[in-house]
Design an enzyme around this catalytic site. Structure first.
Site, mmCIF file in Angstrom:
data_model
loop_
_atom_site.group_PDB
_atom_site.id
_atom_site.type_symbol
_atom_site.label_atom_id
_atom_site.label_comp_id
_atom_site.label_asym_id
_atom_site.label_seq_id
_atom_site.Cartn_x
_atom_site.Cartn_y
_atom_site.Cartn_z
ATOM 1 C CB SER A 66 -8.556 2.959 1.853
ATOM 2 O OG SER A 66 -7.571 2.481 0.957
ATOM 3 C CE LYS A 67 -5.285 2.848 9.027
ATOM 4 N NZ LYS A 67 -5.746 1.788 9.890
ATOM 5 N NE ARG A 68 -6.363 0.037 -1.529
ATOM 6 C CZ ARG A 68 -6.680 0.776 -2.583
ATOM 7 N NH1 ARG A 68 -5.799 0.990 -3.526
ATOM 8 N NH2 ARG A 68 -7.888 1.292 -2.688
ATOM 9 N N GLY B 9 -1.804 5.933 1.465
ATOM 10 C CA GLY B 9 -0.791 6.671 2.221
ATOM 11 C C GLY B 9 -1.448 7.493 3.300
#
Ligand code: GLU
Length: 462
Positions: free
Chosen positions: A242-244, A246
């Site tokens: 996920s965006k988490r 990076g």
């Protein structure tokens, strides 16, 4: 003739998972001299955006995954879907369903309340001998696919092995809504058939759609493609990517200074292997790629490995090409490239020492902007011991031959005249010239500068 496709929904950027799906589909077509088709699944008007379409096209272009046909847009194929729906209604493989939405909602609620899976009850499904109610006034019908009532739908997934679903598990799928718009699974089926797709390679989030799609293909009497469902990609920490984590958009890797060949090489090994081979070109990959060596288990992202590959490709890339990639990065920082030193020469010296293009830009920048070495670094290296050797060296620099060997000899001469070791002079030179303690070999570094600029920066030692 092998025909594969990449069929993204343009609801966001091209992410890493999508890029790997595209890469595998592309490579499989290349491997077999087939065709790779790009299809934009943009029928979800509420979520599809032209920016997302562009982001996908940009991502594919950056990676160099060229399509042979398309891009085809589903929104431009509505008439075709309509025709197939009419044909299916005429053939009795689809039927009108007049159940009003409220009634359908009520039905689902009742089923859930009884702990059952919510499914259509077949109220409007024609059966031999069954008398259907008269269509209610003012209700526009949806069109439903008449799913086979019994038996199983099965396929030999090229990654996951045999998968079998009882038809009793599947209700009659809406293929066109009451407003006439075709639904997702139906469009995929018509397209895969019309486009002659032989191998559907896609993420395993679509496994549940496959039995429905196969049933519709069979009802249409067309060839069912082979399916290869790729398992998902997990982040470095084993969690869903996920965006988490990076960079999840392919273009973000570009921003972060990765070379496309590093990202491609990295993605190729994400769930596929060829013995212990880690580093290979795309032509080599296309020669090797097969579906037999795709692992059915989830692949885990490993940023360190990607960085290692990037460093590898940077070392081997032509300085002229890297210069063209670094130049816009410098321009974006407002750095103007003077005539000297040449960006290419700087890159030739630094490309072995950096992890990405942004670090290369960092290294190049100091040659073109005014630098002010930190007082702390100056204090550490411009010691009383070093200053006389530095003064000798600077004096000699005015007329030394401007190339690394002669400059190196001058450095040696200056340190030995004062009984010093090499770093005693090399370090202040590095700091004065670049503001940094770490640089490539100092003689080569100095030779990069125009003589006047080197003298100017070294004069700052006072
Ligand atoms: N449009 C789907 C997606 O972006 C892919 C459909 C398919 O490959 O069949 O997830």
């Amino acid at each position: 003739m092998i025909r594969t496709r990449f069929a993204p929904s343009p609801t966001g950027f091209l992410h890493i998972g999508g890029a790997r799906t595209a890469l595998f589909s592309w490579a499989y077509a290349r491997r077999h001299g087939g065709s790779f088709i790009l299809r934009i699944e943009d029928t979800d008007l509420a979520r599809s955006t032209p920016e997302a379409v562009q982001a996908i096209l940009d991502g594919m272009k950056w990676l160099g995954l060229e399509h042979d046909e398309g891009p085809f847009y589903q929104t431009q194929r509505m008439a075709r879907y309509q025709t197939v729906i009419e044909e299916m209604l005429a053939a009795g493989t689809a039927y009108h369903c007049y159940m009003p939405p409220e009634e359908l909602d009520r039905l689902r609620e009742e089923q859930r309340a009884q702990g059952l899976k919510a499914r259509y009850n077949g109220a409007w499904r024609p059966e031999p001998g069954k008398i259907l109610p008269a269509p209610p006034a003012g209700v526009l019908p949806a069109v439903r696919f008449r799913n086979p009532g019994d038996g199983v739908v099965a396929w030999n997934d090229l990654v996951k092995g045999r998968i079998e679903i009882a038809n009793a598990e599947l209700d009659d799928l809406v293929i066109a809504r009451a407003d006439g718009t075709p639904t997702y699974n139906f469009c995929v089926v018509v397209d895969d058939s019309d486009m002659g797709i032989t191998h559907v390679i896609r993420g395993d989030d679509h496994v549940n759609n496959t039995p429905r799609q196969i049933n519709i293909l069979q009802a249409l009497g067309v060839q069912v493609p082979l399916y290869a469902h790729l398992s998902m990609i997990l982040g470095d920490d084993g969690q869903k990517l996920s965006k988490r984590h990076g960079a999840v958009s392919v273009m973000q890797y570009d921003d972060e200074g990765y070379l496309p060949e590093a990202v491609l090489n990295y993605l190729a090994r994400l769930g596929w292997s060829h013995g212990d081979d880690e580093i290979f070109s795309m032509p080599q990959f296309c020669e090797w790629f097969d579906l037999d060596h795709i692992t059915p288990s989830a692949a885990q992202f490993n940023t360190e490995k990607l960085n290692w590959l990037n460093a590898h490709y940077l070392k081997r890339a032509e300085p002229a090409r890297l210069a063209a990639l670094v130049l816009p990065r410098l321009e974006a920082r407002g750095v103007t490239i003077g005539t000297a030193p040449s960006l290419e020469a700087i890159i030739a010296l630094y490309r072995e020492r950096v992890a990405n293009l942004n670090e290369l830009a960092d290294a190049a920048e100091v040659f073109y902007i005014d630098i002010a070495p930190k007082a702390e670094l100056l204090a550490r290296h411009l010691t009383a011991e070093a200053l006389p050797a530095l003064a000798d060296f600077v004096a000699g620099l005015a007329d030394v031959a401007w190339e690394p060997v002669a400059i190196g000899a001058l450095i040696k001469q200056s340190v030995s005249a004062h009984g010093l070791k090499m770093p005693k002079l090399a370090m202040p030179l590095r700091v004065l010239l670049t503001g940094q303690e770490q640089t490539p070999s100092v003689d080569a570094l100095i030779a990069l500068f125009p003589r006047e600029l080197a003298l100017e920066r070294l004069a700052a030692a006072g």
